[in-house]
Design an enzyme around this catalytic site. Structure first.
Site, mmCIF file in Angstrom:
data_model
loop_
_atom_site.group_PDB
_atom_site.id
_atom_site.type_symbol
_atom_site.label_atom_id
_atom_site.label_comp_id
_atom_site.label_asym_id
_atom_site.label_seq_id
_atom_site.Cartn_x
_atom_site.Cartn_y
_atom_site.Cartn_z
ATOM 1 N N SER A 79 -37.139 1.096 -50.620
ATOM 2 C CA SER A 79 -36.772 0.115 -51.663
ATOM 3 C C SER A 79 -36.098 -1.069 -50.998
ATOM 4 C CB SER A 79 -35.800 0.763 -52.651
ATOM 5 O OG SER A 79 -35.166 -0.212 -53.445
ATOM 6 N N TYR A 119 -28.064 5.411 -54.643
ATOM 7 C CA TYR A 119 -29.517 5.199 -54.610
ATOM 8 C C TYR A 119 -29.910 4.372 -53.374
ATOM 9 C CZ TYR A 119 -34.167 3.484 -55.826
ATOM 10 O OH TYR A 119 -35.503 3.180 -55.799
HETATM 11 P P1 NDP Z 1 -41.412 6.606 -61.834
HETATM 12 O O1 NDP Z 1 -40.196 7.156 -62.495
HETATM 13 O O2 NDP Z 1 -42.482 6.057 -62.694
HETATM 14 O O3 NDP Z 1 -42.041 7.693 -60.873
HETATM 15 C C1 NDP Z 1 -41.269 8.647 -60.185
HETATM 16 C C2 NDP Z 1 -42.151 9.807 -59.830
HETATM 17 O O4 NDP Z 1 -41.397 10.755 -59.080
HETATM 18 C C3 NDP Z 1 -42.700 10.523 -61.051
HETATM 19 O O5 NDP Z 1 -44.063 10.813 -60.835
HETATM 20 C C4 NDP Z 1 -41.895 11.805 -61.114
HETATM 21 O O6 NDP Z 1 -42.708 12.834 -61.655
HETATM 22 C C5 NDP Z 1 -41.639 12.035 -59.628
HETATM 23 N N1 NDP Z 1 -40.516 12.917 -59.402
HETATM 24 C C6 NDP Z 1 -39.219 12.734 -59.736
HETATM 25 N N2 NDP Z 1 -38.493 13.806 -59.415
HETATM 26 C C7 NDP Z 1 -39.355 14.695 -58.846
HETATM 27 C C8 NDP Z 1 -39.211 15.992 -58.315
HETATM 28 N N3 NDP Z 1 -38.012 16.618 -58.276
HETATM 29 N N4 NDP Z 1 -40.314 16.610 -57.824
HETATM 30 C C9 NDP Z 1 -41.516 16.016 -57.868
HETATM 31 N N5 NDP Z 1 -41.709 14.768 -58.346
HETATM 32 C C10 NDP Z 1 -40.636 14.144 -58.849
HETATM 33 O O7 NDP Z 1 -40.869 5.500 -60.841
HETATM 34 P P2 NDP Z 1 -41.561 4.650 -59.662
HETATM 35 O O8 NDP Z 1 -43.022 4.766 -59.679
HETATM 36 O O9 NDP Z 1 -40.925 3.328 -59.706
HETATM 37 O O10 NDP Z 1 -40.970 5.412 -58.396
HETATM 38 C C11 NDP Z 1 -41.715 5.753 -57.253
HETATM 39 C C12 NDP Z 1 -40.887 5.455 -56.033
HETATM 40 O O11 NDP Z 1 -40.695 4.040 -55.922
HETATM 41 C C13 NDP Z 1 -39.478 6.059 -56.036
HETATM 42 O O12 NDP Z 1 -39.216 6.619 -54.769
HETATM 43 C C14 NDP Z 1 -38.588 4.855 -56.284
HETATM 44 O O13 NDP Z 1 -37.306 5.054 -55.765
HETATM 45 C C15 NDP Z 1 -39.367 3.770 -55.574
HETATM 46 N N6 NDP Z 1 -39.045 2.398 -55.934
HETATM 47 C C16 NDP Z 1 -39.249 1.949 -57.217
HETATM 48 C C17 NDP Z 1 -38.897 0.652 -57.541
HETATM 49 C C18 NDP Z 1 -39.020 0.135 -58.946
HETATM 50 O O14 NDP Z 1 -38.478 -0.944 -59.246
HETATM 51 N N7 NDP Z 1 -39.717 0.838 -59.836
HETATM 52 C C19 NDP Z 1 -38.377 -0.292 -56.549
HETATM 53 C C20 NDP Z 1 -38.238 0.281 -55.239
HETATM 54 C C21 NDP Z 1 -38.571 1.563 -54.951
HETATM 55 P P3 NDP Z 1 -42.217 14.075 -62.541
HETATM 56 O O15 NDP Z 1 -41.097 13.597 -63.399
HETATM 57 O O16 NDP Z 1 -43.454 14.430 -63.312
HETATM 58 O O17 NDP Z 1 -41.830 15.128 -61.559
#
Ligand code: NDP
Length: 253
Positions: free
Chosen positions: A147, A160
């Site tokens: 990030s 975070y």
């Molecule tokens: P989302 O919340 O849409 O996606 C997060 C994903 O992580 C979901 O598919 C969720 O699936 C999965 N997840 C969370 N906890 C677990 C777990 N314990 N085991 C398995 N899967 C898990 O957010 P983003 O797409 O934005 O996030 C993706 C990545 O991008 C993250 O690492 C985030 O930190 C990073 N990021 C996002 C930014 C933004 O502005 N959106 C900016 C910078 C980085 P489920 O709940 O079904 O398990």
């Protein structure tokens, strides 16, 4: 028309929504067979159905990345069904900002568990397959979702951001270990991207700040990050993007 990722096998964690979901569809559209991993099995089934309807090949694996045994079983399943992995998008993550003096230790721990321990569980389970692919095919990719928070301080986001600093720094370090084995390692650092990530924030003041930011500038979309991931993976084998920061044009810090 030839597809640049034909023959490749990609594992995408956090694929049930947001960036991971978009990346799975995009990589599959470019010819990769994709294994999609997250906890919400229903969302993964829908994703697989969409990919297969478009002529792709996909495998849903419902697993929690904090469960080391489940992640190892996922790696065994991908090896059995697809013959091994040569691309991992290590992307599952949570963002739970709060003023540090509220001492929200449960949320601190949750972020450390998913963003650091979960990330490491995926690395531990899949690196042997990546190394094997590097030896046999000359290239493999480990792409870790970090990030912009890895670089800059944001009030209330300390834990975070620190987990994401870990992701960027680990990625740099792993290049030293894995580059000589033909495994490219990259950290992708997005700025504001519209996904479900922000919907899990429990602090009302921070939620309002995020909602206001959405009205002040055009955020990135998951598809913007998906095309960036595909770009990294499609480069010639001798080219490794170590760290890629991708920002909304209007986001200045
Ligand atoms: P989302 O919340 O849409 O996606 C997060 C994903 O992580 C979901 O598919 C969720 O699936 C999965 N997840 C969370 N906890 C677990 C777990 N314990 N085991 C398995 N899967 C898990 O957010 P983003 O797409 O934005 O996030 C993706 C990545 O991008 C993250 O690492 C985030 O930190 C990073 N990021 C996002 C930014 C933004 O502005 N959106 C900016 C910078 C980085 P489920 O709940 O079904 O398990």
């Amino acid at each position: 028309m030839s597809k640049p990722l034909t023959g490749r096998v990609a594992v995408i964690t956090g694929a049930s929504s947001g960036i991971g979901e978009a990346a799975a569809e995009h990589l599959a559209g470019l010819g990769a067979r994709v294994a999609v991993l997250a906890r919400r099995a229903d969302r993964l089934s829908d994703l697989v159905a969409r990919i297969e309807k478009d002529g792709g090949t996909a495998l849903a694996i419902a697993a929690d990345v904090t469960d080391v045994a489940a992640v190892r079983a996922a790696a065994d399943q991908v090896a059995a069904e697809f013959g091994g992995t040569d691309l991992v998008l290590n992307n599952a993550g949570v963002m739970l900002p709060a003023p540090i003096d509220e001492v929200a230790t449960d949320q601190w721990q949750q972020q450390i568990d998913v963003n650091i321990t979960g990330l490491m569980n995926v690395i531990g389970a899949f690196v042997p397959q990546l190394v094997q692919a590097g030896a046999e095919r000359g290239v493999a990719d480990l792409i870790n979702t970090s990030s912009i928070g890895a670089q800059n301080p944001y009030p209330n986001f300390a834990v975070y951001c620190a987990t994401k600093s870990y992701v960027t720094q680990l990625s740099k370090q792993l290049r030293a270990d894995l580059g000589p084995k033909n495994v490219r390692v990259s950290a992708v650092e997005p700025g504001f991207t519209t996904t479900e990530l922000q919907t899990h924030v429990t602090d009302p003041t921070i939620s309002t700040w995020l909602e206001t930011a959405k009205t002040q500038l055009e955020w990135l979309t998951p598809s913007d990050i998906a095309t960036t991931v595909a770009f990294i993976a499609s480069l010639p084998p001798h080219v490794n993007i170590q760290q890629l920061t991708i920002m909304p044009t209007g986001q200045t810090s």
